[in-house]
Design an enzyme around this catalytic site. Structure first.
Site, PDB file in Angstrom:
ATOM      1  N   GLY A   1      37.358  23.548  33.031  1.00 19.62           N
ATOM      2  CA  GLY A   1      37.326  24.407  31.852  1.00 19.62           C
ATOM      3  C   GLY A   1      38.560  24.124  31.012  1.00 19.62           C
ATOM      4  O   GLY A   1      39.057  24.984  30.308  1.00 19.62           O
TER       5      GLY A   1
ATOM      6  N   GLY B   1      39.971  28.045  25.635  1.00 18.60           N
ATOM      7  CA  GLY B   1      41.109  28.788  25.109  1.00 18.60           C
ATOM      8  C   GLY B   1      42.227  28.983  26.108  1.00 18.60           C
ATOM      9  O   GLY B   1      43.406  28.977  25.759  1.00 18.60           O
TER      10      GLY B   1
ATOM     11  N   ARG C   1      34.472  43.059  31.784  1.00 14.80           N
ATOM     12  CA  ARG C   1      34.425  41.728  32.401  1.00 14.80           C
ATOM     13  C   ARG C   1      33.068  41.531  33.082  1.00 14.80           C
ATOM     14  O   ARG C   1      32.534  40.431  33.134  1.00 14.80           O
ATOM     15  CB  ARG C   1      35.571  41.578  33.407  1.00 14.80           C
ATOM     16  CG  ARG C   1      36.946  41.404  32.732  1.00 14.80           C
ATOM     17  CD  ARG C   1      38.040  41.208  33.767  1.00 14.80           C
ATOM     18  NE  ARG C   1      39.375  41.062  33.191  1.00 14.80           N
ATOM     19  CZ  ARG C   1      40.201  42.060  32.904  1.00 14.80           C
ATOM     20  NH1 ARG C   1      39.815  43.314  33.117  1.00 14.80           N
ATOM     21  NH2 ARG C   1      41.400  41.827  32.381  1.00 14.80           N
TER      22      ARG C   1
ATOM     23  N   ASN D   1      28.761  33.660  33.436  1.00 15.57           N
ATOM     24  CA  ASN D   1      29.821  33.005  34.203  1.00 15.57           C
ATOM     25  C   ASN D   1      29.497  32.803  35.677  1.00 15.57           C
ATOM     26  O   ASN D   1      30.049  31.897  36.319  1.00 15.57           O
ATOM     27  CB  ASN D   1      31.135  33.778  34.033  1.00 15.57           C
ATOM     28  CG  ASN D   1      31.698  33.624  32.623  1.00 15.57           C
ATOM     29  OD1 ASN D   1      31.176  32.859  31.819  1.00 15.57           O
ATOM     30  ND2 ASN D   1      32.763  34.348  32.328  1.00 15.57           N
TER      31      ASN D   1
ATOM     32  N   ASN E   1      36.069  35.210  34.750  1.00 14.79           N
ATOM     33  CA  ASN E   1      35.680  36.587  34.987  1.00 14.79           C
ATOM     34  C   ASN E   1      34.168  36.717  35.126  1.00 14.79           C
ATOM     35  O   ASN E   1      33.430  35.903  34.591  1.00 14.79           O
ATOM     36  CB  ASN E   1      36.169  37.460  33.839  1.00 14.79           C
ATOM     37  CG  ASN E   1      37.602  37.889  34.062  1.00 14.79           C
ATOM     38  OD1 ASN E   1      37.953  38.318  35.164  1.00 14.79           O
ATOM     39  ND2 ASN E   1      38.428  37.770  33.046  1.00 14.79           N
TER      40      ASN E   1
ATOM     41  N   ASP F   1      47.828  40.515  35.614  1.00 11.93           N
ATOM     42  CA  ASP F   1      48.046  41.951  35.758  1.00 11.93           C
ATOM     43  C   ASP F   1      49.494  42.225  36.167  1.00 11.93           C
ATOM     44  O   ASP F   1      50.105  43.208  35.727  1.00 11.93           O
ATOM     45  CB  ASP F   1      47.080  42.530  36.800  1.00 11.93           C
ATOM     46  CG  ASP F   1      45.637  42.277  36.431  1.00 11.93           C
ATOM     47  OD1 ASP F   1      44.843  41.897  37.322  1.00 11.93           O
ATOM     48  OD2 ASP F   1      45.299  42.424  35.237  1.00 11.93           O
TER      49      ASP F   1
ATOM     50  N   HIS G   1      40.519  42.755  39.622  1.00 14.94           N
ATOM     51  CA  HIS G   1      40.959  42.292  38.303  1.00 14.94           C
ATOM     52  C   HIS G   1      40.005  42.775  37.220  1.00 14.94           C
ATOM     53  O   HIS G   1      39.455  41.983  36.450  1.00 14.94           O
ATOM     54  CB  HIS G   1      41.068  40.761  38.316  1.00 14.94           C
ATOM     55  CG  HIS G   1      41.615  40.178  37.048  1.00 14.94           C
ATOM     56  ND1 HIS G   1      42.865  40.491  36.564  1.00 14.94           N
ATOM     57  CD2 HIS G   1      41.071  39.320  36.144  1.00 14.94           C
ATOM     58  CE1 HIS G   1      43.055  39.848  35.423  1.00 14.94           C
ATOM     59  NE2 HIS G   1      41.998  39.128  35.142  1.00 14.94           N
TER      60      HIS G   1
END
Lengths: 341, 334
Positions: free
Chosen positions: B30, B34, B108, B115, B140, B171, B198
């Protein structure tokens, strides 16, 4: 000691001595270069305030960056103060971004597509740089400007003319960032020599476009055949094109440019804070050649460029390139000056 | 003496290692996204990385060429399409940020449908081509994608609970920053233990364990909430343009570098991370973990909870278990 790259970027995240206030404004912070550049700035212990400015996206970019665990303050602003800012309800606008800035890094503008030269960007990027530097003249006339927007050979003269017209031009404080050419030279020569590029230090002079980029390989002591010298020189000169081609329309160098732009900025700040060994290349107003602006090693101090240093001896091969590229460099400088006139 | 580029990652790693340069390959799946791009830059600049492989479904040759011009020692290569195996060959650590990000209003979990398949496919490739690598999952919803990975790796007969990590470092990063700002402390000197998962309320920052944190209950609750929904804060501010990328790049690189240092033999490298353990009734639970040459070395109990934290813990545990179950069921249906 030639430190073309920061001796230690963020070398001590847990520095017990707080840096003196050091505000950096990134104009074009939401772009391909601007975002990773702003990230490196945010992670730096040398920066106490980071202002992200762009025509779109900066409140989001600043919000993202503001979660990074460094003490520095992060703001994001857009041209219209009413259009949103970070922190939410913050001042917004170019003035807020620039007021109090010690260094203004300008990557704003459009990137090349395959087949384009940096000069092809002139029409779009010249106005962008002019507008932004007008803002600098008004809001932070004492800041060091680090210009990344291409074509650097012309946009730096544009900046100088804009500042002159406003009566605030200081040639020690207007720099074109050529650091990426040095990084490329170090990487390519390192590959050739089988060395870690971190142990390689090439002096690159001239400008920041094609053949105006002149790596002084003869000064490195590296051995190579004539063919290898030619290939390496050309690869360094057209390193940018290599990435533009590889990205196949998706842009030009962003990540390596962010790194190089950050190195430059950090060095300026270190010198401003009192370091006396900051020597790095910069494209600045210069009288060491006939070109009004020329990149060569510069000693940086508390007020920007303290001294433009010479570049030592050139080999005959390099002299050949020098003679060939100088008319181009001068023409590109004149194009920038004429744009503002 | 700090090497020029290794020091960039002092912002990422906590101490400059003076041991001989390690030889470690990291694959980023990936890498064009971003998170992937800036994280790959940070990894390229990390002294602990000798080889960096970038993979994405869109071509990565340009990104690799770009990153490869940085004058640091890592060799960077881009792969795409059918070349996932080449990206994975010999990888010591595989970091997976692949997938789509949230838009305002999404949880998420809303990303699950897209995903889950992406992660399952990539986990399968890891099972085939990098069965001994440590996997760091960013995609996520981590609370579900990590269990998905476990099931896929188990089916392939290569699952090693010491080598599968959900990356929850962001986190911790947010906690350190928000606590630092609230108290006027340098966040670099703050180290909050964040346990659980998460996503939203499954993120449980143990503020009661932070020495010198003398805030009233209301402020503590607000701080806790801000940490839990820090991701939403960025999604809102980006107004449709995405979720946290730059801070996630930092957090992802920070965790990866810690892992590499531990793989290299450095002692006392401890990070909060989402791993399989028996600390609670949830199959995976984020807790401080000391990392070592084989991945997880020691899973640490998370210590005492305040009454407020205990309440939050009990309230969120069923959600965490349900999200794990969702991932497990999905993987088992493949």
């Amino acid at each position: 000691m030639f430190s073309s790259r920061a001796a230690s970027i963020a070398s001590r995240m847990y520095s017990t001595t707080a840096p003196s206030a050091a505000k950096v404004a990134v104009l074009g912070a939401a772009g391909g270069i601007g975002q990773p550049l702003s990230l490196l700035c945010k992670l730096s212990p040398h920066i106490t305030e980071l202002a992200c400015y762009d025509v779109v996206g900066t409140p989001g970019v600043a919000a993202d960056l503001s979660h990074c665990p460094t003490k520095s303050k992060t703001t994001g602003s857009l041209p219209d103060p009413e259009a949103g800012a970070w922190p939410v309800g913050g001042e917004g606008g170019l003035k807020a971004a620039l007021t109090g800035a010690d260094v203004v890094v300008i990557p704003a503008g459009v990137p090349r597509k395959p087949g384009m030269t940096r000069d092809d960007l002139f029409n779009t990027n010249a106005s962008i740089v002019q507008t932004l530097v007008e803002g600098c003249a008004e809001h932070c006339p004492d800041a060091v400007l680090a210009i990344i927007s291409n074509p650097v050979n012309s946009t730096v003269p544009i900046a100088a003319e804009v500042l002159k017209a406003k009566g605030v031009y200081n040639p020690k404080k207007v720099c074109g960032v050529t650091t990426l050419d040095v990084c490329r030279a170090n990487t390519f020569l390192g590959e050739h020599m089988g060395k870690d590029p971190a142990d390689v230090d090439v002096t690159v002079i001239g400008g920041h476009a094609g053949i105006t980029i002149l790596p002084l390989l003869s000064q490195t002591g590296a051995t190579m055949t004539d063919e290898e010298r030619e290939a390496l020189t050309k690869r360094i000169q057209f390193g940018g094109d290599e990435v533009v081609q590889a990205k196949a329309g998706a842009g030009s160098a962003t990540l390596s440019m962010a790194y190089a732009g950050y190195l430059f900025t950090e060095n300026v700040l270190k010198a401003k804070a009192g370091a006396t060994d900051v020597v790095m290349p910069a494209y600045v107003e210069s009288n060491i050649t006939e070109a009004e602006f020329f990149a060569s090693p510069c000693k940086f101090g508390k007020d920007g460029v303290e001294e433009v240093l010479g570049f030592g001896e050139m080999s005959d091969y390099e002299k050949g390139w020098f003679d060939k590229m100088m008319p181009d460099l001068k023409a590109q400088i004149q194009k920038g000056k004429d744009f503002v006139a | 003496m700090f090497a020029r580029t290794a020091s960039v990652t002092a912002a990422v790693s906590r101490a400059f290692s003076s041991t001989a340069a390690s030889q470690h390959k990291v694959a980023v799946l990936g890498a064009g996204g971003g998170i992937g791009q800036p994280m790959s830059l940070l990894l390229q600049l990390a002294g602990e990385v000798s080889e960096l492989a970038l993979y994405d479904v869109a071509p990565t040759a340009g990104i690799a060429a770009d990153i490869g011009h940085c004058d640091s020692r890592a060799k960077c290569t881009g792969y795409t399409g059918e070349d996932l195996s080449k990206a994975l060959d010999g990888a010591d650590v595989v970091v997976i940020p692949a997938g789509v990000p949230r838009k305002p209003g999404m949880t998420r979990d809303d990303l699950f449908n897209t995903n889950a398949s992406i992660v399952a496919t990539l986990a399968n490739a890891c099972a085939q081509h990098a069965p001994n690598a440590c996997l760091g999952i960013i995609s996520n919803p981590v609370n579900s994608t990590v269990p998905i990975c476990r099931e896929v790796l188990r089916s392939a007969g290569v699952y090693n609970p010491q080598k599968l990590f959900g990356i929850t470092t962001l986190d911790v990063v947010r906690s350190n920053k928000f606590v630092g700002d609230a108290m006027g402390w340098d966040p670099a000197n703050v180290n909050v233990t964040v346990i659980g998962g998460h996503a939203g309320t499954t993120i449980l920052p143990l503020l009661s364990q932070v020495q010198g944190l003398n805030l009233d209950d209301e402020t503590l609750a607000a701080l806790s909430h801000r940490i839990q929904f820090g991701g939403d804060e960025v999604v809102q501010a980006k107004d449709g343009a995405g979720s946290a990328t730059l801070s996630m790049a930092h957090a992802g690189a920070k965790f990866t570098v810690s892992l590499l240092r531990a793989l290299n033999g450095e002692a006392n490298v401890t990070e909060c991370t989402f791993v399989e353990n028996d600390l609670t009734d949830a199959p995976f639970f984020a807790t401080p973990v000391t990392l070592g040459r084989d991945g997880v070395d020691t899973v640490h109990p998370f210590g005492e909870l305040s009454a407020f934290e205990q309440q939050n813990f009990e309230a969120m545990l069923p959600d965490l278990q349900a999200q794990a179950e969702k991932g497990i069921k999905f993987a088992q249906s493949l």
